[in-house]
Design an enzyme around this catalytic site. Structure first.
Site, mmCIF file in Angstrom:
data_model
loop_
_atom_site.group_PDB
_atom_site.id
_atom_site.type_symbol
_atom_site.label_atom_id
_atom_site.label_comp_id
_atom_site.label_asym_id
_atom_site.label_seq_id
_atom_site.Cartn_x
_atom_site.Cartn_y
_atom_site.Cartn_z
ATOM 1 N N SER A 182 -4.533 9.773 -3.135
ATOM 2 C CA SER A 182 -5.780 9.836 -2.444
ATOM 3 C C SER A 182 -6.053 11.090 -1.899
ATOM 4 O O SER A 182 -7.183 11.227 -1.442
ATOM 5 C CB SER A 182 -5.535 8.815 -1.322
ATOM 6 O OG SER A 182 -4.375 9.188 -0.549
ATOM 7 N N HIS A 210 -7.093 2.781 -4.752
ATOM 8 C CA HIS A 210 -8.053 3.939 -5.010
ATOM 9 C C HIS A 210 -8.705 3.924 -6.091
ATOM 10 O O HIS A 210 -9.758 4.664 -6.768
ATOM 11 C CB HIS A 210 -7.741 5.299 -4.248
ATOM 12 C CG HIS A 210 -7.530 5.600 -3.027
ATOM 13 N ND1 HIS A 210 -8.707 5.887 -2.244
ATOM 14 C CD2 HIS A 210 -6.619 5.595 -2.280
ATOM 15 C CE1 HIS A 210 -8.360 5.846 -0.824
ATOM 16 N NE2 HIS A 210 -6.984 5.659 -0.758
ATOM 17 N N LYS A 241 -11.719 -1.376 0.259
ATOM 18 C CA LYS A 241 -12.384 -0.133 -0.390
ATOM 19 C C LYS A 241 -13.459 -0.374 -1.327
ATOM 20 O O LYS A 241 -14.437 -1.002 -0.799
ATOM 21 C CB LYS A 241 -11.146 0.825 -1.053
ATOM 22 C CG LYS A 241 -10.178 1.313 -0.050
ATOM 23 C CD LYS A 241 -9.297 2.242 -0.539
ATOM 24 C CE LYS A 241 -7.782 2.323 0.087
ATOM 25 N NZ LYS A 241 -7.887 2.853 1.449
HETATM 26 C C1 LIG Z 1 -2.782 3.669 -1.895
HETATM 27 C C2 LIG Z 1 -3.175 2.768 -0.726
HETATM 28 N N1 LIG Z 1 -2.469 1.775 -0.765
HETATM 29 C C3 LIG Z 1 -2.398 0.705 0.188
HETATM 30 C C4 LIG Z 1 -3.345 0.952 1.228
HETATM 31 C C5 LIG Z 1 -3.527 0.220 2.542
HETATM 32 O O1 LIG Z 1 -4.671 -0.710 1.920
HETATM 33 P P1 LIG Z 1 -5.157 -1.549 3.406
HETATM 34 O O2 LIG Z 1 -6.105 -1.068 4.032
HETATM 35 O O3 LIG Z 1 -5.488 -2.981 2.548
HETATM 36 O O4 LIG Z 1 -3.910 -2.154 4.185
HETATM 37 C C6 LIG Z 1 -4.292 2.194 1.268
HETATM 38 C C7 LIG Z 1 -4.983 2.363 2.302
HETATM 39 O O5 LIG Z 1 -5.506 3.629 2.707
HETATM 40 C C8 LIG Z 1 -4.091 3.010 0.075
HETATM 41 O O6 LIG Z 1 -4.742 4.255 0.047
#
Ligand SMILES: Cc1ncc(COP(=O)(O)O)c(C=O)c1O
Length: 395
Positions: A182, A210, A241
């Site tokens: 990210s 992502h 997202k």
């Molecule tokens: C790579 C990744 N995994 C997991 C998450 C967590 O997702 P959630 O908002 O559904 O808890 C995020 C959120 O920022 C993320 O970027």
């Protein structure tokens, strides 16, 4: 008693502020979309994970409203007691269909999916090999499990191979990676990861938070991009997202793995079932993505347009392979000042600096959406150039 703790907390907060690391929340007074209202002023949003522009899509709002008329507002239960409706199973099937997997389990968030995936599957006899830039929720999930832990530098396949060689005596091995990282917007080299997994008899898990909806010829994620269908054992992902941006997460993959997670995964067993409104809207998302690829096509067009114009203007952009464009500034203070000036110019972006990114790697992370129109992109690029000249980033 609290007096002592209050002093301690106040001191800690003061230290965070002094280090310039205190996070303020800017209040949005409109729905989440390309043009938002902040402090009564319209600004263009370039830092949401709203990749397909679905966060305020009328079809999702209508679908959520419609399903709430029949299935109500809340579930008031975890899944295995009385929290499973027919629509929860329908959504799990839609996600399996999208990722071409055998079965899917829903969670309240991807944070929970990652938090609950390792502990039921792996123990002291096993090894988890994790990319150094994996998301915090993967790191926390690994911590909750007794398996031996190994880490390789971001996407460094030589280091990954070394780790795999070291853990050959373990019962099971799993390589874990984010699909898109990210902060830089790069994609994990899934083809090579799967090759190594096969060579060293390891499982593969990828977090598609992502990457799903974004990478691959029709946006179906890393397995579409690298044709690694059937070679990845576990995918985790979010509904927060590209897929509508509300709430919810999932783990999808091999049937027996999902089966065991339903029996043993603690965030699934001990947390409330997703609300019907979210399920109804998410079902609509997967229906829309099956009907047509227009949103993903527009996203790709927007990313290419933005990246090309910004590069031509002289900005130092990390070579993006996703909808994340990291505009490198290197200096933490500069990234904060730049972002603040951009907001004055009507562009809402965020500066990222240590500890979120390594020292001297400060940047503004721009996230492109299918909800952006060309005029939005042009306004953002013009503001970047204007502020860049003002602050000496551009000549
Ligand atoms: C790579 C990744 N995994 C997991 C998450 C967590 O997702 P959630 O908002 O559904 O808890 C995020 C959120 O920022 C993320 O970027």
């Amino acid at each position: 008693m609290y007096g002592k703790m209050k002093d301690h907390l106040s001191k800690t907060i003061a230290e965070i502020k002094e280090a310039g690391l205190y996070k303020e929340e800017r209040l949005i007074e409109s729905a989440q979309q390309a043009a938002i209202t902040v402090k009564g002023k319209e600004v263009l949003n370039f830092c949401a994970n709203n990749y397909l522009g679905l966060s305020n899509h009328p079809r999702l709002i209508a679908a959520a409203q419609k399903i709430m008329e029949h299935r109500g507002y809340g579930m008031s239960s975890v899944r295995f007691i009385c929290g499973t409706q027919d629509i929860h199973k329908e959504l799990e099937a839609a996600i399996s269909d999208y990722f071409r997997t055998e079965d899917t389990i829903l969670y309240a968030a991807c944070f929970d999916a990652n938090g609950g995936v390792f502990e039921p599957l792996f123990s002291e006899e096993d090894a988890i090999i994790s990319d150094s830039l994996n998301h915090a929720s993967i790191i926390d999930g690994v911590r909750l499990c007794k398996a031996k832990r190994y880490r390789y530098a971001n996407a460094d396949m030589a280091e990954l191979e070394k780790c795999l060689q070291e853990v050959q005596a373990q019962r099971f091995r799993i390589i874990v990676t984010d699909g898109v990282f990210s902060m830089d917007g790069n994609v994990a080299p899934m083809d090579k990861i799967c090759d190594f997994a096969e060579k060293y008899d390891a499982l593969v898990m990828v977090d598609e938070s992502h990457s799903a909806g974004v990478v691959g010829p029709t946006g179906h994620g890393v397995s579409e991009q690298y044709n690694t269908y059937g070679r990845v054992d576990i995918y985790t992902g979010t509904l927060g997202k590209a897929f509508g941006g509300a709430l919810g997460g999932f783990t999808t993959g091999r049937k027996e793995i999902i089966d065991l997670l339903r029996q043993r995964s603690r965030p699934y067993l001990f947390s409330n079932s997703l609300a019907p409104g979210i399920i109804g809207a998410s079902l609509e998302v997967f229906k829309m993505l099956k009907e047509s690829n227009v949103l993903h096509d527009k996203l790709v067009e927007n990313v290419n347009y933005f990246r090309d114009k910004m590069t031509a203007a002289g900005f130092d952009i990390k070579p993006t392979q996703s909808a994340i464009c990291a505009v490198m500034l290197y200096d933490a203070k500069l990234s904060q000042v730049y972002a603040a000036r951009m907001q004055e110019e009507g562009i809402y972006v965020t500066g990222f600096y240590y500890p979120v990114v390594p020292k001297e790697q400060a940047r503004i992370r721009v996230q492109i959406s299918a909800g952006h129109e060309k005029a939005h992109l042009d306004k953002c690029i013009a503001a970047f150039i204007k502020v860049g000249k003002e602050l000496g980033v551009l000549k």
